[in-house]
Design a protein around this motif. Structure first.
Motif, PDB file in Angstrom:
ATOM      1  N   GLY A 216       2.541  -4.814   3.066  1.00 40.39           N
ATOM      2  CA  GLY A 216       3.508  -3.814   3.464  1.00 40.39           C
ATOM      3  C   GLY A 216       2.977  -2.437   3.119  1.00 40.39           C
ATOM      4  O   GLY A 216       2.040  -2.298   2.331  1.00 40.39           O
ATOM      5  N   VAL A 217       3.562  -1.436   3.721  1.00 44.50           N
ATOM      6  CA  VAL A 217       3.127  -0.062   3.505  1.00 44.50           C
ATOM      7  C   VAL A 217       4.335   0.772   3.113  1.00 44.50           C
ATOM      8  O   VAL A 217       5.376   0.707   3.760  1.00 44.50           O
ATOM      9  N   VAL A 218       4.193   1.535   2.035  1.00 50.17           N
ATOM     10  CA  VAL A 218       5.235   2.456   1.600  1.00 50.17           C
ATOM     11  C   VAL A 218       4.725   3.864   1.869  1.00 50.17           C
ATOM     12  O   VAL A 218       3.666   4.250   1.384  1.00 50.17           O
ATOM     13  N   VAL A 219       5.459   4.599   2.679  1.00 53.51           N
ATOM     14  CA  VAL A 219       5.113   5.994   2.976  1.00 53.51           C
ATOM     15  C   VAL A 219       5.924   6.856   2.023  1.00 53.51           C
ATOM     16  O   VAL A 219       7.156   6.858   2.060  1.00 53.51           O
TER      17      VAL A 219
ATOM     18  N   PHE B 137       0.858  -1.175   0.000  1.00 52.86           N
ATOM     19  CA  PHE B 137       0.000   0.000   0.000  1.00 52.86           C
ATOM     20  C   PHE B 137       0.894   1.226   0.000  1.00 52.86           C
ATOM     21  O   PHE B 137       1.833   1.311   0.784  1.00 52.86           O
ATOM     22  N   VAL B 138       0.617   2.165  -0.863  1.00 53.53           N
ATOM     23  CA  VAL B 138       1.399   3.402  -0.938  1.00 53.53           C
ATOM     24  C   VAL B 138       0.546   4.517  -0.358  1.00 53.53           C
ATOM     25  O   VAL B 138      -0.548   4.799  -0.837  1.00 53.53           O
ATOM     26  N   LEU B 139       1.049   5.128   0.704  1.00 52.34           N
ATOM     27  CA  LEU B 139       0.350   6.223   1.371  1.00 52.34           C
ATOM     28  C   LEU B 139       1.203   7.479   1.320  1.00 52.34           C
ATOM     29  O   LEU B 139       2.430   7.406   1.447  1.00 52.34           O
ATOM     30  N   PRO B 140       0.583   8.633   1.143  1.00 50.33           N
ATOM     31  CA  PRO B 140       1.366   9.870   1.232  1.00 50.33           C
ATOM     32  C   PRO B 140       1.744  10.125   2.681  1.00 50.33           C
ATOM     33  O   PRO B 140       1.055   9.694   3.614  1.00 50.33           O
TER      34      PRO B 140
ATOM     35  N   PRO C 208      -2.923  -6.267  13.172  1.00 53.89           N
ATOM     36  CA  PRO C 208      -2.385  -6.469  14.520  1.00 53.89           C
ATOM     37  C   PRO C 208      -1.170  -7.396  14.510  1.00 53.89           C
ATOM     38  O   PRO C 208      -1.006  -8.230  13.624  1.00 53.89           O
ATOM     39  N   GLY C 209      -0.323  -7.211  15.495  1.00 56.37           N
ATOM     40  CA  GLY C 209       0.852  -8.061  15.622  1.00 56.37           C
ATOM     41  C   GLY C 209       1.989  -7.693  14.689  1.00 56.37           C
ATOM     42  O   GLY C 209       2.880  -8.491  14.451  1.00 56.37           O
ATOM     43  N   GLY C 210       1.967  -6.500  14.141  1.00 62.54           N
ATOM     44  CA  GLY C 210       3.046  -6.056  13.259  1.00 62.54           C
ATOM     45  C   GLY C 210       3.100  -6.811  11.944  1.00 62.54           C
ATOM     46  O   GLY C 210       4.166  -7.041  11.397  1.00 62.54           O
ATOM     47  N   GLN C 211       1.951  -7.216  11.418  1.00 63.56           N
ATOM     48  CA  GLN C 211       1.911  -7.974  10.174  1.00 63.56           C
ATOM     49  C   GLN C 211       2.291  -7.131   8.965  1.00 63.56           C
ATOM     50  O   GLN C 211       2.745  -7.676   7.973  1.00 63.56           O
ATOM     51  N   ALA C 212       2.090  -5.843   9.018  1.00 63.38           N
ATOM     52  CA  ALA C 212       2.427  -4.973   7.891  1.00 63.38           C
ATOM     53  C   ALA C 212       3.691  -4.188   8.224  1.00 63.38           C
ATOM     54  O   ALA C 212       3.748  -3.489   9.220  1.00 63.38           O
ATOM     55  N   ARG C 213       4.696  -4.311   7.376  1.00 65.60           N
ATOM     56  CA  ARG C 213       5.933  -3.568   7.580  1.00 65.60           C
ATOM     57  C   ARG C 213       5.832  -2.231   6.851  1.00 65.60           C
ATOM     58  O   ARG C 213       5.222  -2.130   5.796  1.00 65.60           O
ATOM     59  N   VAL C 214       6.435  -1.198   7.444  1.00 70.72           N
ATOM     60  CA  VAL C 214       6.352   0.157   6.890  1.00 70.72           C
ATOM     61  C   VAL C 214       7.725   0.570   6.362  1.00 70.72           C
ATOM     62  O   VAL C 214       8.731   0.430   7.050  1.00 70.72           O
ATOM     63  N   PHE C 215       7.733   1.067   5.129  1.00 72.52           N
ATOM     64  CA  PHE C 215       8.948   1.546   4.486  1.00 72.52           C
ATOM     65  C   PHE C 215       8.761   3.000   4.075  1.00 72.52           C
ATOM     66  O   PHE C 215       7.653   3.406   3.749  1.00 72.52           O
ATOM     67  N   ALA C 216       9.850   3.747   4.071  1.00 70.73           N
ATOM     68  CA  ALA C 216       9.824   5.122   3.575  1.00 70.73           C
ATOM     69  C   ALA C 216      10.320   5.130   2.140  1.00 70.73           C
ATOM     70  O   ALA C 216      11.174   4.332   1.763  1.00 70.73           O
ATOM     71  N   MET C 217       9.765   6.022   1.330  1.00 67.96           N
ATOM     72  CA  MET C 217      10.193   6.131  -0.064  1.00 67.96           C
ATOM     73  C   MET C 217      10.280   7.610  -0.410  1.00 67.96           C
ATOM     74  O   MET C 217       9.284   8.327  -0.331  1.00 67.96           O
ATOM     75  N   ALA C 218      11.469   8.041  -0.781  1.00 73.13           N
ATOM     76  CA  ALA C 218      11.678   9.442  -1.140  1.00 73.13           C
ATOM     77  C   ALA C 218      11.100   9.716  -2.519  1.00 73.13           C
ATOM     78  O   ALA C 218      10.972   8.827  -3.354  1.00 73.13           O
TER      79      ALA C 218
END
Length: 160
Positions: free
Chosen positions: A66-69, A31-34, A96-106
């Motif tokens: 996963g989530v891309v910020v 998932f890509v979120l601003p 829940p339980g940290g199933q989705a990892r979050v990444f930063a993207m410039a």
């Protein structure tokens, strides 16, 4: 040397049905979120539309996620950590339980950096480094098929 990665990126629309169709064929969802504005609470990170899509995906049975910020570098340095934590908290409620990892993207600054993150071959600058980090993480992600696929092996996805 980078590990080979056989991946197909499918951009789903902003409606529930296209997201469900894309998730039916996926082994991994990104998932890509601003990046949220400064001082945003976790409850305000996701729009109502995004919450509806995530609820429908959870009901269908979701593969690894996963989530891309995107765009954290536009925020002042002292607010980047808080914005990332707000996204992690918002997604932690849904996963829940940290199933989705979050990444930063410039944000890409050059045409070369504007390639898809999974197709990036490195280069200079933080956008290329973050794309390479995301590519490595996706290549090593432990994938498990969604529950619905093991319960209904006769269901086949025709096209996305």
């Amino acid at each position: 040397p980078a590990a080979p990665l056989n991946a197909r990126v499918v951009a789903a629309g902003h409606d529930v049905m296209s997201a469900l169709d894309a998730a039916a064929a996926a082994d991994l969802l990104l998932f890509v979120l601003p990046a949220p504005p400064t001082k945003t609470k976790a409850a305000e990170v996701l729009s109502d539309e995004a919450k509806a899509i995530l609820s429908a995906l959870m009901a269908q049975g979701m593969p690894a996620a996963g989530v891309v910020v995107h765009g954290l570098e536009r925020l002042p340095p002292q607010h980047r950590g808080a914005a990332r934590r707000a996204v992690e908290d918002a997604m932690g409620i849904r996963f829940p339980g940290g199933q989705a990892r979050v990444f930063a993207m410039a944000t890409a600054k050059t045409e070369e950096d504007a390639q898809l993150p999974l197709a990036s071959s490195g280069g200079h600058g933080s956008a290329a480094q973050e794309a390479q980090q995301l590519r490595r993480a996706v290549a090593q992600w432990p994938l498990a098929p969604p529950v619905w696929r093991s319960l209904r092996p006769y269901v086949k996805v025709d096209r996305v």
